[in-house]
Each structure stands twice: as structure tokens, then as C-alpha cells.
Design a protein around this motif. Structure first.
Motif, PDB file in Angstrom:
ATOM      1  N   TYR A 161      41.274  28.086 109.594  1.00 35.98           N
ATOM      2  CA  TYR A 161      40.245  27.423 109.674  1.00 35.98           C
ATOM      3  C   TYR A 161      38.831  27.966 110.275  1.00 35.98           C
ATOM      4  O   TYR A 161      37.641  27.544 109.478  1.00 35.98           O
ATOM      5  CB  TYR A 161      40.560  26.344 110.930  1.00 35.98           C
ATOM      6  N   HIS A 162      39.096  29.134 110.689  1.00 34.63           N
ATOM      7  CA  HIS A 162      37.733  29.749 111.062  1.00 34.63           C
ATOM      8  C   HIS A 162      37.289  30.831 109.653  1.00 34.63           C
ATOM      9  O   HIS A 162      36.166  31.381 109.845  1.00 34.63           O
ATOM     10  CB  HIS A 162      37.968  30.745 112.322  1.00 34.63           C
ATOM     11  N   LEU A 163      38.353  30.951 108.960  1.00 35.45           N
ATOM     12  CA  LEU A 163      37.947  31.899 107.801  1.00 35.45           C
ATOM     13  C   LEU A 163      37.441  31.365 106.666  1.00 35.45           C
ATOM     14  O   LEU A 163      36.816  31.794 105.859  1.00 35.45           O
ATOM     15  CB  LEU A 163      39.154  32.860 107.498  1.00 35.45           C
ATOM     16  N   PHE A 164      37.846  30.063 106.367  1.00 38.09           N
ATOM     17  CA  PHE A 164      37.639  29.372 105.234  1.00 38.09           C
ATOM     18  C   PHE A 164      36.939  27.849 105.552  1.00 38.09           C
ATOM     19  O   PHE A 164      37.729  27.293 106.209  1.00 38.09           O
ATOM     20  CB  PHE A 164      38.987  29.168 104.172  1.00 38.09           C
ATOM     21  N   PRO A 165      35.681  27.529 104.829  1.00 41.12           N
ATOM     22  CA  PRO A 165      35.317  26.423 105.343  1.00 41.12           C
ATOM     23  C   PRO A 165      35.692  25.104 104.818  1.00 41.12           C
ATOM     24  O   PRO A 165      35.035  24.387 103.998  1.00 41.12           O
ATOM     25  CB  PRO A 165      33.610  26.664 104.826  1.00 41.12           C
ATOM     26  N   LEU A 166      36.827  24.582 105.294  1.00 44.44           N
ATOM     27  CA  LEU A 166      37.323  23.233 105.123  1.00 44.44           C
ATOM     28  C   LEU A 166      37.611  22.485 106.601  1.00 44.44           C
ATOM     29  O   LEU A 166      37.928  23.181 107.510  1.00 44.44           O
ATOM     30  CB  LEU A 166      38.593  23.438 104.430  1.00 44.44           C
ATOM     31  N   GLU A 167      37.704  21.322 106.293  1.00 47.21           N
ATOM     32  CA  GLU A 167      38.135  20.463 107.432  1.00 47.21           C
ATOM     33  C   GLU A 167      39.688  20.719 108.043  1.00 47.21           C
ATOM     34  O   GLU A 167      40.415  21.136 106.942  1.00 47.21           O
ATOM     35  CB  GLU A 167      38.085  18.925 106.823  1.00 47.21           C
ATOM     36  N   PRO A 168      40.015  20.488 109.148  1.00 46.95           N
ATOM     37  CA  PRO A 168      41.308  20.750 109.497  1.00 46.95           C
ATOM     38  C   PRO A 168      42.452  20.092 108.769  1.00 46.95           C
ATOM     39  O   PRO A 168      43.505  20.603 108.589  1.00 46.95           O
ATOM     40  CB  PRO A 168      41.103  20.340 111.079  1.00 46.95           C
TER      41      PRO A 168
END
Ligand code: NDP
Length: 388
Positions: free
Chosen positions: A226-233
């Protein structure tokens, strides 16, 4: 790679650290090793420093400075000791730093390396789990390049089109399912530490091996992703893939799914980060698809492996909860490895701590570490009730 690059390896004596040094030793003309660090393994550190001709060897346990000096006498390799010396080594501005200390002990060194604004190959997933917001903010501020070493995140990194992140619909992390994939809940009650550290596909340090056996590792990896790739959980999924050949997948809006495959050998993702953006040769076994013949997939069983559901809940809650989960899990895993609690109690203790402790979201690394300390104190208290 054309220019010689300076390197530092934090956690040089561990599983990831040794794999990194194996690759470095094969191309001595490409790398100039500034610092190697370890916790207590003086002999391993001294041997590694000699092999790659490091300029400096740093041992985190301050009382081991003299034995380290003796082990490196006559080599000209500088020595230092103490937690502060490890963080100083991380801050020395190497072109490339491998962050492979296990656990929360790695947080300050990782932050120091990120503040240096160079390339940080991140194996220490706990840094992103506990302090993801402050770590990624520090990287953005300094302009550091953060390259994921974890095989799943490295696979996603290789498949993720960073020029059009909105075209990505879903990220699917693969999980081997660990050594107890087919055990019933009642059989899992009596699992021993020796069984839990024997992973079927990967050779790893003991903490991450236990995390793989409980599937907490996959939960921590969801938070890391989640912190590395900008997508919703909600865009992060897990699928069990026992062969560990596909390391993760990225699904695009048009229905295309890209995957990265390779033999389960950490030297492949490490080499990717070491040569990035180029590629380098490795001695790793080549993938033989005909011999592998089939690839299997199944949904994770969250009833037998509830750690995954807990991590998803923590990811949705965010704030201080990921740091609490990480700290509680670390304490519980250490208690299990010392045979003080049972395997299934690792999850029970972690959940109790996550539910019981609810401080405000941390805004700095110091605040993360304060939450971490308090969560550990509480977890030790809870763990007392479960002692066997
Ligand atoms: P290991 O337990 O094998 O090695 C840990 C390293 O950290 C050792 O060099 C150890 O030194 C050092 N260390 C431990 N405690 C401290 C401390 N308090 N201060 C400074 N150094 C310390 O771990 P792994 O190599 O398996 O894992 C390292 C990290 O990479 C973990 O965060 C793990 O989750 C992650 N990771 C590991 C993978 C793997 O395949 N092993 C795969 C993906 C991620 P010493 O030897 O002296 O104790």
C-alpha cells in the motif's frame, strides 16, 4: 553497469545480507563497499568485511567492539559499535544501501539512508509497515529512490507502469501458503519453532519464516505494498500459489495481467535493485517451465490463518495500528521462537494488542518508535497470560 558504485549493507550477516554479498563478491570491480553492519555476529561480519574488502564494519551491540577489532586486526578495515554507529553508517551517503536489518531495529537506519537521497533497496518491510507515511515522505523530500527487495513487491515494481498508475485496477500478491497450508486447526496447536522456520520454498531468517507460516508476512506485505504503490487498500488481493514461481501480478483496467516469474531465490530481486535500472547476471537457477509443468492457485483460508484478515483490518484503520501490529507480532514471534507461547497464540496476542491500544496517528519517526515501545510493553503483559 558502467560506473563503480559505493554500497552499504545493513544487516550484512542475515539471509538477505548474505545473498547481497554473494552477488557483490561476484562483481568486485563494479562495487566499492563502504560499510557492513550486524547485530552480534562478530565472526560473520568480520568474514564478510574481508571478503568484499569493506572500508568499515559496524556491530550494533556496543560490548562487541573489542572482539570485532581483534577479528579485523591488520586488515585496515575500520570498526565501530553501537546502535548510533549503525545509523551513522546508513547516513554516510553510499550510492546504494541495502536495508536488511530485521524488525523495528531497522527503522532509524532506514530513515537515515532515505534522508541521504540516494538509492535504498528495502528488505526491512517493518519500516514501511510501522512508519510507511513518514518513510515515504522522507524519500519524497530527499529524492531518494526506494526499490523494494521483497520478492512480491519487487515483482509488482517490475510490472507496474508508473507513468499511468490509474490504469492499474488491482495488485495480486502471491503467497506460498507456508509450511502449514494443509494442516487442520487442531494440528496447528502443537507446531514447534523448528517446524515453523522450515519454509518449503524459501530459505530465510527465523522471524520472517514464522511470519510466513502464520501468513502474517502476507498481511505485513499488503501494508508494505500500500505504501509503495498508489492504490486504495481494497485494490490489493492475495492468492495462494504454492510453487512460488509467480512472485506477484498487476492487473490493468483493460483486463491485461502482468506477472513476474523466477526461481525462488532472493538473489534475483536483490540483483534487480543492485543493477537498477540496468540488469546484471546472477548464478540463480533458470526457470524451466516444462519441468514445473503446472502452477496452482487457491484462495487463502482466513479461518485457519486469521493474521491476514487482521492485517487487512489494520490497513483500513491505518493511523497507529500498523505500528502496533508490527510491534506486537515481533514480540509474539520472539516468544514463540523461545518456546514460551504456542503457535496459534502469536495471532491471539497480536490481535489483543491491536484492539486494546489506540493512540493517535504518529506524525514522526520518534512518535512511531514511542508507539512501538508502548505496544511492546503491552504485548509482553498479554504474552504472560499465554505462557506455556
Ligand atoms: P535475518 O534474521 O537472517 O538477518 C537479520 C540481520 O539484521 C542480521 O544481519 C542481524 O545481525 C541484523 N540485526 C538483527 N537485529 C539487529 C539489531 N537490533 N540491530 C542491528 N542489526 C540487527 O533476517 P532476514 O535477512 O531474513 O530478513 C531481513 C529483513 O528482510 C526482514 O525485515 C525481513 O522481513 C525482510 N525480508 C527477508 C526475506 C528473506 O528471504 N530472508 C525476503 C523478504 C524480506 P546478526 O546476524 O548479528 O544477528
Amino acid at each position: 553497469m558502467t560506473e563503480k558504485r559505493t554500497l552499504t549493507v545493513l544487516g550484512a550477516t542475515g539471509s538477505v545480507g548474505r545473498s547481497t554479498l554473494d552477488l557483490i563478491a561476484r562483481q568486485p570491480d563494479s562495487f566499492d563497499v563502504l560499510s557492513l553492519t550486524a547485530h552480534r555476529d562478530v565472526d560473520g561480519l568480520a568474514a564478510a568485511a574481508r571478503t568484499v574488502n569493506a572500508r568499515r564494519a559496524v556491530i550494533a551491540d556496543g560490548i562487541l567492539l573489542q572482539p570485532l577489532r581483534e577479528a579485523l586486526a591488520g586488515t585496515g578495515i575500520e570498526t565501530a559499535a553501537g546502535e548510533g554507529a549503525v545509523t551513522e553508517a546508513a547516513a554516510m551517503g553510499a550510492d546504494w544501501t541495502m536495508a536488511a536489518i530485521v524488525g523495528t531495529a531497522g527503522l532509524r537506519p532506514v530513515m537515515a539512508a532515505l534522508r541521504g537521497g540516494r538509492t535504498v533497496a528495502l528488505a526491512n518491510k517493518e519500516a514501511l509497515v510501522s512508519a510507511g507515511d513518514v518513510m515515504t515522505a522522507a524519500a519524497a523530500e530527499s529524492g531518494a529512490t526506494l526499490l523494494p527487495v521483497d520478492s512480491e513487491h519487487n515483482a509488482i515494481f517490475q510490472c507496474f507502469d508508473r507513468s499511468q498508475p490509474k490504469a492499474v485496477r488491482r495488485i495480486i500478491l502471491t503467497a506460498s501458503g507456508g509450511p502449514f497450508r494443509n494442516r487442520s486447526l487442531s494440528e496447528m496447536k502443537s507446531i514447534t519453532p523448528a517446524e515453523a522456520v522450515a519454509h518449503p520454498n524459501w530459505s530465510m531468517g527465523s522471524k520472517i519464516s514464522v511470519d510466513s507460516a502464520t501468513l502474517m508476512n502476507k498481511g505485513l506485505e499488503l501494508i508494505e505494498a500500500y505504501h509503495l504503490f498508489p492504490l486504495e487498500p481494497e485494490a490489493f488481493d492475495v492468492v495462494v500459489h504454492p510453487q512460488s514461481v509467480i512472485h506477484s501480478l498487476v492487473e490493468y483496467v483493460d483486463g491485461s495481467v502482468l506477472a513476474q516469474l523466477g526461481s525462488p531465490d532472493m538473489r534475483i530481486p536483490i540483483a534487480y535493485t543492485l543493477a537498477y535500472p540496468a540488469r546484471m547476471e546472477t548464478p540463480c537457477e533458470r526457470l524451466d517451465l516444462v519441468q514445473i509443468a503446472r502452477l496452482d492457485f487457491e484462495a487463502p483460508d482466513e479461518e485457519r490463518f486469521p493474521a491476514l484478515a487482521l492485517a487487512k483490518q489494520v490497513l483500513r484503520a491505518r493511523g497507529a495500528k500498523p505500528a502496533i501490529l508490527n510491534a506486537a507480532n515481533e514480540v509474539a514471534v520472539a516468544s514463540f521462537l523461545d518456546s514460551r507461547i504456542a503457535f496459534l497464540d502469536i495471532f491471539a496476542i497480536a490481535r489483543e494488542c491491536v484492539e486494546d491500544f489506540d493512540p493517535p496517528a504518529p506524525a514522526s519517526l520518534d512518535e512511531v518508535l514511542e508507539i512501538d515501545r508502548e505496544a511492546r510493553r503491552r504485548t509482553h503483559e498479554f504474552a504472560g497470560k499465554y505462557c506455556i
